[in-house]
Design a protein around this motif. Sequence first.
Motif, mmCIF file in Angstrom:
data_model
loop_
_atom_site.group_PDB
_atom_site.id
_atom_site.type_symbol
_atom_site.label_atom_id
_atom_site.label_comp_id
_atom_site.label_asym_id
_atom_site.label_seq_id
_atom_site.Cartn_x
_atom_site.Cartn_y
_atom_site.Cartn_z
ATOM 1 N N ARG A 1 24.509 -19.136 2.057
ATOM 2 C CA ARG A 1 23.999 -19.929 0.967
ATOM 3 C C ARG A 1 23.428 -19.143 -0.054
ATOM 4 O O ARG A 1 22.655 -18.149 0.084
ATOM 5 C CB ARG A 1 22.607 -20.779 1.916
ATOM 6 C CG ARG A 1 23.225 -21.615 2.648
ATOM 7 C CD ARG A 1 22.155 -21.830 3.468
ATOM 8 N NE ARG A 1 22.315 -23.344 4.696
ATOM 9 C CZ ARG A 1 23.961 -22.924 6.088
ATOM 10 N NH1 ARG A 1 24.188 -21.274 5.822
ATOM 11 N NH2 ARG A 1 23.806 -24.221 6.183
ATOM 12 N N LYS A 2 23.283 -19.885 -1.417
ATOM 13 C CA LYS A 2 23.526 -19.396 -2.571
ATOM 14 C C LYS A 2 21.940 -19.580 -2.979
ATOM 15 O O LYS A 2 21.368 -18.297 -3.397
ATOM 16 C CB LYS A 2 23.440 -20.373 -3.680
ATOM 17 C CG LYS A 2 22.942 -20.168 -5.171
ATOM 18 C CD LYS A 2 23.357 -21.059 -6.217
ATOM 19 C CE LYS A 2 22.934 -20.638 -7.891
ATOM 20 N NZ LYS A 2 23.081 -21.736 -8.483
ATOM 21 N N ASN A 3 20.641 -20.350 -2.207
ATOM 22 C CA ASN A 3 19.499 -20.386 -2.342
ATOM 23 C C ASN A 3 19.168 -19.363 -0.705
ATOM 24 O O ASN A 3 18.877 -19.593 0.480
ATOM 25 C CB ASN A 3 18.714 -21.373 -2.093
ATOM 26 C CG ASN A 3 17.456 -21.189 -2.350
ATOM 27 O OD1 ASN A 3 16.879 -20.356 -2.229
ATOM 28 N ND2 ASN A 3 16.111 -22.513 -3.237
ATOM 29 N N LEU A 4 18.939 -17.778 -0.612
ATOM 30 C CA LEU A 4 18.045 -17.561 0.248
ATOM 31 C C LEU A 4 16.088 -17.199 -0.217
ATOM 32 O O LEU A 4 15.775 -16.352 1.173
ATOM 33 C CB LEU A 4 18.325 -15.578 -0.025
ATOM 34 C CG LEU A 4 20.228 -15.851 -0.036
ATOM 35 C CD1 LEU A 4 20.718 -13.892 -0.160
ATOM 36 C CD2 LEU A 4 20.908 -15.939 1.225
ATOM 37 N N ASP B 1 11.736 -11.708 3.001
ATOM 38 C CA ASP B 1 12.060 -10.272 3.591
ATOM 39 C C ASP B 1 13.229 -9.982 3.148
ATOM 40 O O ASP B 1 14.247 -8.933 3.016
ATOM 41 C CB ASP B 1 11.312 -9.208 3.883
ATOM 42 C CG ASP B 1 9.587 -9.021 2.922
ATOM 43 O OD1 ASP B 1 9.400 -9.158 2.209
ATOM 44 O OD2 ASP B 1 8.896 -9.088 3.848
ATOM 45 N N ARG B 2 14.065 -10.381 4.428
ATOM 46 C CA ARG B 2 15.082 -10.679 5.085
ATOM 47 C C ARG B 2 16.196 -10.398 4.155
ATOM 48 O O ARG B 2 17.457 -10.063 3.971
ATOM 49 C CB ARG B 2 16.231 -11.763 5.957
ATOM 50 C CG ARG B 2 14.882 -11.468 7.619
ATOM 51 C CD ARG B 2 15.122 -11.793 8.531
ATOM 52 N NE ARG B 2 15.436 -12.775 8.958
ATOM 53 C CZ ARG B 2 14.715 -14.447 8.544
ATOM 54 N NH1 ARG B 2 14.169 -13.976 8.511
ATOM 55 N NH2 ARG B 2 14.912 -15.412 8.098
ATOM 56 N N ALA B 3 15.868 -11.649 2.600
ATOM 57 C CA ALA B 3 16.844 -11.672 1.926
ATOM 58 C C ALA B 3 17.392 -10.658 0.509
ATOM 59 O O ALA B 3 18.383 -10.248 0.459
ATOM 60 C CB ALA B 3 16.459 -13.157 0.525
ATOM 61 N N CYS B 4 16.252 -9.461 0.974
ATOM 62 C CA CYS B 4 16.725 -8.351 0.452
ATOM 63 C C CYS B 4 17.731 -7.414 1.043
ATOM 64 O O CYS B 4 18.165 -6.855 0.220
ATOM 65 C CB CYS B 4 15.257 -7.550 -0.658
ATOM 66 S SG CYS B 4 14.550 -8.914 -1.984
ATOM 67 N N LYS C 1 21.299 -8.314 0.610
ATOM 68 C CA LYS C 1 21.326 -8.290 -0.534
ATOM 69 C C LYS C 1 22.223 -6.450 -0.436
ATOM 70 O O LYS C 1 23.022 -6.638 -1.686
ATOM 71 C CB LYS C 1 20.385 -8.937 -1.719
ATOM 72 C CG LYS C 1 21.607 -8.623 -3.328
ATOM 73 C CD LYS C 1 20.719 -9.282 -4.029
ATOM 74 C CE LYS C 1 21.102 -9.252 -5.723
ATOM 75 N NZ LYS C 1 20.347 -9.145 -6.606
ATOM 76 N N ALA C 2 21.045 -6.177 -0.039
ATOM 77 C CA ALA C 2 21.132 -4.815 0.262
ATOM 78 C C ALA C 2 22.828 -4.461 0.796
ATOM 79 O O ALA C 2 24.078 -3.090 -0.287
ATOM 80 C CB ALA C 2 20.834 -4.031 0.620
ATOM 81 N N VAL D 1 19.970 -16.999 -5.739
ATOM 82 C CA VAL D 1 18.465 -17.264 -5.519
ATOM 83 C C VAL D 1 17.118 -17.074 -4.414
ATOM 84 O O VAL D 1 17.813 -16.944 -3.303
ATOM 85 C CB VAL D 1 18.627 -18.840 -5.404
ATOM 86 C CG1 VAL D 1 17.041 -19.731 -5.780
ATOM 87 C CG2 VAL D 1 19.639 -19.171 -6.344
ATOM 88 N N MET D 2 16.627 -15.375 -5.212
ATOM 89 C CA MET D 2 15.748 -14.427 -4.001
ATOM 90 C C MET D 2 14.402 -15.371 -4.247
ATOM 91 O O MET D 2 14.468 -15.544 -4.843
ATOM 92 C CB MET D 2 16.169 -13.718 -5.008
ATOM 93 C CG MET D 2 17.777 -13.485 -4.776
ATOM 94 S SD MET D 2 18.474 -12.863 -2.942
ATOM 95 C CE MET D 2 17.656 -10.827 -2.592
ATOM 96 N N PRO D 3 14.271 -15.224 -2.544
ATOM 97 C CA PRO D 3 12.193 -14.896 -2.610
ATOM 98 C C PRO D 3 12.022 -13.851 -3.307
ATOM 99 O O PRO D 3 12.295 -12.633 -3.916
ATOM 100 C CB PRO D 3 12.076 -14.671 -1.456
ATOM 101 C CG PRO D 3 13.334 -14.350 -1.043
ATOM 102 C CD PRO D 3 14.603 -14.703 -1.693
#
Length: 540
Positions: free
Chosen positions: A324-327, A332-335, A338-339, A377-379
């Motif tokens: 999903r574009k919006n994470l 913290d899992r979003a970063c 992305k890695a 889109v990151m938190p």
Amino acid sequence: MGKPVFTMMIMRAAAVALFSIVGFGVSVAATEVTVLDGSGTTNPSKFFWEVNSLFEARAKPPVRVTYRAVGSGAGQYEFIGADNGFLPISQDFGSGDIPITASDYQALKGAGHEIIHYPFQMGAMSIFHNVPGMPKSGAGALNLTACVLAKIFKREIKTWDHSEIKALNPSLNAPAGQDIKVYHRVQGSSTTGGVTTYLHAACPSVWTGELVGSTIQWPADTYEAYGSGEMSSKLSSIPYSIGYIDSGHGHADGLTEIALENKAGTYRTSLEAGATGIAAAATEAIAASVMPTSPLADFSTVSLHNMGGADTWPIVAISYVYLRKNLTSLGDRACLLKAFLEYIISDEGQALLPAYDAVGVPNEVKSIANTALNSLVMPACTAWSFEGSSTMAGTGQSDHVISLKRRDYAEYDRGQLKARTVEYKENAKIQALEATIAQLTQQLAELKQKESSHETTEDKGKDNNNALGVAAIAMATPALAVSVAAMLVTLRIMNMASAARAGGGAGAQMIGSPQVAGTPVSAGVPPLDDDTAKGSAQEI
């Protein structure tokens, strides 16, 4: 023991624990483990599992990454979450070898979710046969066009000596009327989907649209194979059989490949096409606008089958991570996600793929993946960075760094085992070649001795045949000697590369956040055999 004493002991233990945490400045949060969970296609599962292990060994603070290999259909089901309000079902990312369908894409969009196809690996599917006496690949391989192959699979061509096969292969020596034993996969198979899509794209007049899919109706006088393992077993054991399997699996099992005619009219096996010819399918698809350049677009019609280009392999699959574009909901899992995404398209991540019979994506596809990364889109979470072979003194020991310098023994030992396995295999090949040279040298000496001792008229009548034999062996011996020399050089290079991997040496590369320095270390088609019907949530 009385209650007051027992109570005092508990209070003392609590005081010690509090002192340990506060007095020494230990952060409770620093010991928490960030967990990332994915599910989907079986094809990249071994690649993902290796990446997961590397992350768990190299990351600080600790992380855990899991991947559940259940097939593209199940991966899509859990990603789309139609039965869960269009929210993923206990999943941070999905993966598949088939794009999200147009209807599911629109349904997700209607529910307010923009989705991303993140391409990261490619692989080839091939047609293999068991006509005795044919080479496994290269010069003299069995040639077929898509239309002749379609007629064979439809049982319109039933024998190996059929005029259309002989016209493409004049030197083919098959018994008159020898039946072609056609094997196909049963249940859902993305390999079946890939092969049938290719046949329809390359020869629609024979292989019509209703014969395309992961499961189709095959003629009654064809034979079934359950899974890629049984397909390989049937093709290797039953003379005059034909079937399909992912290229890497087939060659690993020693099967004999058919040279297919591509769109440009060139006959090639997947081995001859190589990684360049496989990757060219995606480059051609982007150039022809078959594959969108925006990762947010509808990918439902993307197919890398029968693409143009003189050396392009015609049956190619591409694997995606579904996002999903919006994470922001991942925290913290979003970063960490992305890695993970940055790593799998980095030079090191792509270099791992050949060990699992897959091919890295070309630059044009990497551009799509990088666009996807920039679109997320990151938190408010802390970005992870990478420390490669160049030591980042101080910074490399900080939190949220995935460091090549930080390993665990299990991961190190696996690398050593891989190197020893390669060395063992190469040594075995060299020993076999050396034995062949010794045998040929002995035969050459015997023929020379026999030739010099010929004195009778009858013997002299055989001189020409002996001379031919001597010449043939004399020519073969140096060729084999060159092969051994080349093998020794290759082994030497591989040993040096293994030593470099064990020591963590590599060149510099920038991936991830701006503070990244150094490259992750490089290493070596899971086979392309996703045993799940398209769109099905059931693992098969």
